[in-house]
Design a protein around this motif. Structure first.
Motif, PDB file in Angstrom:
ATOM      1  N   HIS A  84      46.627  -9.773  47.139  1.00 18.47           N
ATOM      2  CA  HIS A  84      45.179  -9.349  48.097  1.00 18.47           C
ATOM      3  C   HIS A  84      45.896  -9.442  49.603  1.00 18.47           C
ATOM      4  O   HIS A  84      45.877  -8.604  49.728  1.00 18.47           O
ATOM      5  N   ALA A  85      47.451 -10.513  49.394  1.00 19.23           N
ATOM      6  CA  ALA A  85      47.882  -9.965  50.756  1.00 19.23           C
ATOM      7  C   ALA A  85      48.989  -8.598  50.804  1.00 19.23           C
ATOM      8  O   ALA A  85      48.496  -8.472  52.306  1.00 19.23           O
ATOM      9  N   TYR A  86      49.170  -8.257  50.274  1.00 20.28           N
ATOM     10  CA  TYR A  86      49.761  -6.680  50.481  1.00 20.28           C
ATOM     11  C   TYR A  86      48.660  -5.709  50.498  1.00 20.28           C
ATOM     12  O   TYR A  86      48.987  -4.998  51.686  1.00 20.28           O
ATOM     13  N   GLU A  87      47.419  -6.257  49.348  1.00 20.81           N
ATOM     14  CA  GLU A  87      46.107  -5.110  50.792  1.00 20.81           C
ATOM     15  C   GLU A  87      45.315  -5.591  52.115  1.00 20.81           C
ATOM     16  O   GLU A  87      45.120  -3.973  52.001  1.00 20.81           O
ATOM     17  N   GLN A  88      45.741  -6.349  52.157  1.00 19.82           N
ATOM     18  CA  GLN A  88      44.821  -6.774  53.100  1.00 19.82           C
ATOM     19  C   GLN A  88      46.012  -5.741  54.422  1.00 19.82           C
ATOM     20  O   GLN A  88      45.641  -5.617  55.236  1.00 19.82           O
ATOM     21  N   ALA A  89      47.120  -5.956  54.546  1.00 19.69           N
ATOM     22  CA  ALA A  89      48.086  -5.582  54.275  1.00 19.69           C
ATOM     23  C   ALA A  89      48.185  -4.379  54.770  1.00 19.69           C
ATOM     24  O   ALA A  89      48.873  -3.474  55.613  1.00 19.69           O
ATOM     25  N   GLY A  90      47.155  -3.162  53.792  1.00 22.20           N
ATOM     26  CA  GLY A  90      47.733  -2.545  54.168  1.00 22.20           C
ATOM     27  C   GLY A  90      48.658  -1.364  52.971  1.00 22.20           C
ATOM     28  O   GLY A  90      48.332  -0.764  52.835  1.00 22.20           O
ATOM     29  N   GLY A  91      48.933  -2.273  51.822  1.00 19.30           N
ATOM     30  CA  GLY A  91      49.861  -1.559  50.438  1.00 19.30           C
ATOM     31  C   GLY A  91      48.649  -1.358  49.618  1.00 19.30           C
ATOM     32  O   GLY A  91      47.094  -2.412  49.231  1.00 19.30           O
ATOM     33  N   ARG A  92      49.474  -0.722  48.796  1.00 24.28           N
ATOM     34  CA  ARG A  92      48.815  -1.183  47.489  1.00 24.28           C
ATOM     35  C   ARG A  92      49.180  -0.821  46.105  1.00 24.28           C
ATOM     36  O   ARG A  92      50.692  -1.053  45.930  1.00 24.28           O
ATOM     37  N   TYR A  93      49.384  -2.469  45.573  1.00 28.20           N
ATOM     38  CA  TYR A  93      49.734  -3.420  45.214  1.00 28.20           C
ATOM     39  C   TYR A  93      49.721  -3.051  43.415  1.00 28.20           C
ATOM     40  O   TYR A  93      50.804  -2.916  42.412  1.00 28.20           O
ATOM     41  N   TYR A  94      48.686  -2.584  42.869  1.00 28.26           N
ATOM     42  CA  TYR A  94      48.667  -1.436  41.887  1.00 28.26           C
ATOM     43  C   TYR A  94      48.457  -0.266  41.346  1.00 28.26           C
ATOM     44  O   TYR A  94      48.112   0.378  43.196  1.00 28.26           O
ATOM     45  N   PRO A  95      49.105   0.455  40.919  1.00 31.55           N
ATOM     46  CA  PRO A  95      49.814   0.268  39.146  1.00 31.55           C
ATOM     47  C   PRO A  95      50.581  -0.221  39.402  1.00 31.55           C
ATOM     48  O   PRO A  95      51.615  -0.461  40.775  1.00 31.55           O
TER      49      PRO A  95
END
Length: 378
Positions: A84-95
């Motif tokens: 959640h934190a990474y995606e909030q910062a604009g990243g893509r955690y999955y896959p």
């Protein structure tokens, strides 16, 4: 090196030569039951990409059960907050890449080595995992419920070490369940006896079945229990019915199915698998909410079985502080995490540096509530 798109691409004897016989969940048969039943597949968010190292003669000398994951469900090492934190910062955690046994929080080796594996085979596995992640642009690699020495080795590759905890029961050479009870403080001993008597007083018969004693009728009933429990707890049943049927057909001699019956009807069940010296508790379910039936089926029957068969341990699965009062004490579990993005890696590293001592303190505090008699107690 070979990357398998399914466990069926390697002969069972080849895989099991690396996995060994101690832990049934690492076996070709167990992983195959997951895949062939459709419980583990691309459309359920589990894309098999098993890593295998072969020698010059084509014999497997190293392996790792590996999956590309589109979510973090069914893992029991929780990284939803990181995602959640990474995606909030604009990243893509999955896959992401996961080295683990699906839906199975059972500690054991994850970088599987044949007894005659050449030096450096484990390094080849790790190099391949990192190369897969980099080439595919995956955010991370997670090696869940690994052994402590594996996490130490993985740290040299930049993997971060995470501690967790479970509750295990250890057999101190007991001849009977009463011998075990005799080691408990008086109040706890009375409590356990009361809980066991409650199930019997309700007219319930509980027995442990294995091998050919387990019929299709038992699996049909157990699957209903599994669905009922999944609906109560998660709202999502991960395992298909065919998985349990295949498990019974291919690994029946390692399955210990505890069933509770009343008036000729099976009303609850607990699924265990037997290793070389350990009984592993996995799934439980019931259609009736009866006092202490869960404790009887999952904990006390497992202890009975372990004592009767000379097993050293019962591992009762993830979570559950209530297990302490039933003789299951906290033990550390380990996982290792490789993060591609330096910023996310720093954040996760900082989190784990604070989480590890907190987890150690929690285990120490919980151990103080041990039900076992202290010196001078009755």
């Amino acid at each position: 090196m070979r990357i398998l798109e399914g466990i069926g691409e390697i002969a069972a004897a080849q895989w099991d030569g690396c996995a060994g016989a101690d832990n049934p969940f690492l076996s070709h048969a167990f992983l195959s039951a997951l895949e062939e039943s459709g419980s583990v597949a691309a459309d359920t968010g589990w894309l098999p990409r098993h890593v295998v190292v072969e020698d010059a003669g084509g014999t497997a000398i190293g392996a790792a059960p590996t999956y590309v994951k589109g979510h973090s469900y069914g893992e029991y090492v929780f990284d939803h907050g990181w995602a959640h934190a990474y995606e909030q910062a604009g990243g893509r955690y999955y896959p992401k890449l996961l080295v683990a046994v699906p839906f199975t929080p059972v500690p054991g080796p994850r970088l599987l080595l044949h007894p005659e594996a050449a030096a450096g085979t484990r390094d080849q596995i790790v190099d391949t995992l990192i190369e897969i992640a980099r080439q595919a642009g995956l955010s991370s690699i997670h090696v869940n419920f690994a052994q402590a020495d594996e996490c130490t080795a993985l740290a040299e590759y930049g993997f971060l070490h995470r501690l967790g905890q479970q509750f295990h029961w250890n057999n101190a050479g007991y001849a009977t369940f009463e011998d075990f009870l005799a080691t408990l403080a008086s109040r706890k001993r009375k409590q356990l006896r009361k809980e066991r008597q409650a199930a019997a007083a309700a007219g319930i018969t509980v027995r442990a079945l294995t091998g050919s004693e387990i019929t299709r009728r038992h699996w049909d009933a157990f699957y209903r229990f599994y669905l009922a429990t999944a609906d109560k707890k998660w709202g999502n049943a991960y395992l298909e019915k065919d998985f349990f049927v295949r498990l019974g057909a291919t690994m029946g001699d390692r399955v210990v199915l505890v069933v509770a019956e009343r008036d000729g009807r099976t009303i609850a069940g607990a699924l265990n698998l037997r290793g070389t010296d350990t009984l592993f508790g996995r799934n439980w379910g019931t259609l009736e909410d009866l006092p202490f039936l869960h404790f009887e089926c999952c904990y006390y029957q497992a202890i009975d079985y372990a004592i009767a068969h000379g097993l050293k341990r019962v591992e009762a699965g993830a979570q559950g502080v209530h297990k302490i009062q039933r003789g299951y004490l906290p033990v550390a579990t380990h996982s290792a995490h490789w993060i591609a993005d330096p910023a996310l890696r720093r954040a996760v590293d900082d989190f784990l540096r604070r989480e590890r001592p907190a987890m150690q303190q929690e285990m120490a505090a919980l151990a103080e509530h041990s039900p076992y008699r202290q010196a001078g107690e009755g």
